[in-house]
Design an enzyme around this catalytic site. Structure first.
Site, PDB file in Angstrom:
ATOM      1  N   CYS A 118       0.829  -1.080  -0.079  1.00 29.94           N
ATOM      2  CA  CYS A 118      -0.012  -0.136  -0.022  1.00 29.94           C
ATOM      3  C   CYS A 118       0.872   1.336   0.044  1.00 29.94           C
ATOM      4  CB  CYS A 118      -1.012  -0.130   1.326  1.00 29.94           C
ATOM      5  SG  CYS A 118      -1.831   1.398   1.259  1.00 29.94           S
ATOM      6  N   TYR A 354     -24.052 -12.108  24.484  1.00 32.15           N
ATOM      7  CA  TYR A 354     -23.658 -11.112  23.557  1.00 32.15           C
ATOM      8  C   TYR A 354     -23.997 -11.633  22.107  1.00 32.15           C
ATOM      9  CZ  TYR A 354     -20.435 -10.100  27.642  1.00 32.15           C
ATOM     10  OH  TYR A 354     -20.076 -10.188  28.854  1.00 32.15           O
ATOM     11  N   CYS A 450     -12.082 -10.902  20.529  1.00 34.06           N
ATOM     12  CA  CYS A 450     -11.458  -9.873  19.534  1.00 34.06           C
ATOM     13  C   CYS A 450     -10.147  -9.544  20.280  1.00 34.06           C
ATOM     14  CB  CYS A 450     -12.379  -8.936  18.886  1.00 34.06           C
ATOM     15  SG  CYS A 450     -13.030  -7.861  20.319  1.00 34.06           S
TER      16      CYS A 450
END
Length: 494
Positions: A118, A354, A450
């Site tokens: 990138c 959740y 996460c």
């Protein structure tokens, strides 16, 4: 997950969380950080208690954020974009007790160093590991998990991605004006409101980038001004694009500062002509001075207002505010491991805490006796119920409320659950929820995370209260970034 739910719906503005970049001229640094060669002389400048020096160092290792660790005057410093074993020249600035180090040039590069694909890498900050080759990225994430999980056992080998680019099914872009008053679009630089003008993000879905680039070109002809947060003037704040990776359906959400959209029908018609693959277009009004991307007022301009995608063989309707996993290819690997750890035989009662819009609970329902999903956000619960009906699931029920309180009530009424699947936000769970798990005493807890840092903290509580960790599986959900997900199988000791 770069994710996170915020109760399933509110989406934070993309503010990259890596450390300060090499210097103010980040565009110049995109050209391989001064080409990673060339000499610079040592300099120093003292003003009161401020000090600036340039020194040579050797990188001893990596921090958990992927920054190079070096020693300077008895202090340990972290230097962005520096790799283990590299000899480099760094600029060190001190002001009182605050010390900041930035990379000036690489003297001896590591064999793991590669040129980032990138061209915006050093300016943007959304990715932190593109200067490492794929093997080095894999090794860094594996070692990060191993260090965190050392008290619980050795993690299995990380599950990586065959094509670690183009994976994000959701992207949002911001528009602004440059110094020449020309409209630009792109992402915010790390820890700032500096808008980096770009036309492609290599981890976005390519079609999403094509669409917002078309919109940027259309804005001038439609006399549409980008919103300015400082002045409160302008119209278009952001564009959010969601792509169904399996279905091919595409949602475009125009996040605007005012509900008055002059020429909206012509704009929608022109956008659809340029991109007939778009299946729905929405206008979301956000007139608040806030870092939240989406506002509360929403209007469908074209299509049904949602898109559909398939995950693990089940179809899910996705709205503008729905939380849906960003990388569906890796999500299928993650969920397969999680449901495997649950060891379902068709008789178990499973609690999906959740639960969001019900993805993992509905997938687990195919092998469970009964699934109970609990979620605080009422809109998410509504979507979970809808997705349950859409897939013809008869053995799943979804409730709005606090999952911890729900389980305490179950325990008080003598009810039992065999498995609890928990997938909390980045902040992890809390003692109130974890204590409710201990009270309910499920035989098995499957913890999807996460953020392995908070996962390790929460697992310590469970281990101290009668559980043991059997397996830990890391998954690379976000290649090119420092983030890594982990799923753990935790069982009640006999």
């Amino acid at each position: 997950m770069n994710k996170r739910k915020n109760n399933g719906y509110k989406t934070q503005k993309k503010r990259h969380q890596s450390n300060k970049s090499y210097g103010k001229n980040r565009s110049a640094l995109a050209t391989e950080s001064n080409k990673l060669h060339g000499k610079q002389s040592k300099t120093s400048n003292r003003r009161g208690n401020k000090k600036k020096v340039t020194v040579e160092v050797v990188c001893a290792g990596l921090s958990h954020e992927g920054k190079g660790i070096v020693q300077w005057e008895g202090r340990q410093l972290e230097v962005e974009h520096l790799l283990p074993g590299e000899k480099a020249e760094i600029a060190v600035s001190t002001s009182g007790r605050v010390v900041h180090a930035q990379l000036k040039r690489i003297i001896t590069p590591a064999k793991d160093r590669v040129k980032p694909m990138c061209s915006y890498y050093y300016a943007c900050g959304g990715c932190q590991l593109q200067h490492m080759n794929e093997q080095a990225q894999k090794r860094f994430k594996q070692e990060t998990i191993q260090k965190l999980m050392r008290p619980f056992g050795k993690p299995e080998l990380i599950l990586t991605m065959d094509h670690p680019y183009d994976y994000r099914n959701k992207s949002h872009t911001t528009f602004g004006l440059n110094r020449e008053r020309q409209i630009i679009g792109g992402l915010y630089a790390q820890n700032s409101h500096q808008l980096i003008s770009m036309d492609r993000c290599l981890i976005h879905d390519p079609k999403a980038d094509e669409i917002w680039n078309t919109m940027k070109d259309m804005m001038k002809s439609f006399k549409m001004q980008p919103y300015n947060e400082d002045t409160g003037r302008g119209f278009l704040r952001h564009v959010l694009v969601k792509v169904g990776k399996v279905s091919g359906e595409i949602m475009v959400v125009l996040v605007v500062a005012s509900p008055i959209f002059k020429g909206k029908n012509h704009f929608v018609k022109a956008l659809r002509k340029a991109h007939p693959e778009i299946t729905t277009i929405l206008m979301n009004v956000n007139n608040r001075n806030t870092s939240m991307v989406l506002g509360n007022q929403e209007k469908v301009l074209f299509g049904k207002g949602t898109i559909t995608d398939t995950l693990c063989g089940m179809k899910f309707d996705i709205s503008a505010k729905s939380f849906y996993q960003i990388n569906p290819v890796q999500t299928e690997k993650l969920y397969a491991r999680a449901i495997g750890m649950a060891q379902l035989t068709g008789k178990e009662t499973v609690i999906d805490a959740y639960c969001g819009i019900g993805t993992i609970g509905l997938i687990a329902s195919q092998k469970a006796g009964k699934v109970i999903g609990v979620e605080l956000n009422k809109d998410a619960v509504r979507d979970a119920i809808h997705n349950s009906k859409r897939n013809g699931v008869k053995n799943a029920r979804f409730y709005q409320g606090d999952a911890g309180e729900f389980m305490v009530k179950m325990a008080a009424h003598g009810e039992k659950a065999d498995v609890v699947i928990m997938d909390p936000p980045r902040s992890g769970s809390d003692e109130a929820f974890l204590s409710s798990v201990v009270k309910l005493k499920p035989k098995r807890v499957v913890y999807v995370s996460c953020n392995p840092v908070t996962q390790a903290r929460d697992m310590k509580y469970l281990v101290q209260n009668g559980y043991e960790v059997k397996r830990i599986q890391p998954v690379d959900m976000f290649p090119q970034t420092l983030h890594v997900e982990s799923v753990a199988e935790i069982v009640l000791k006999k």
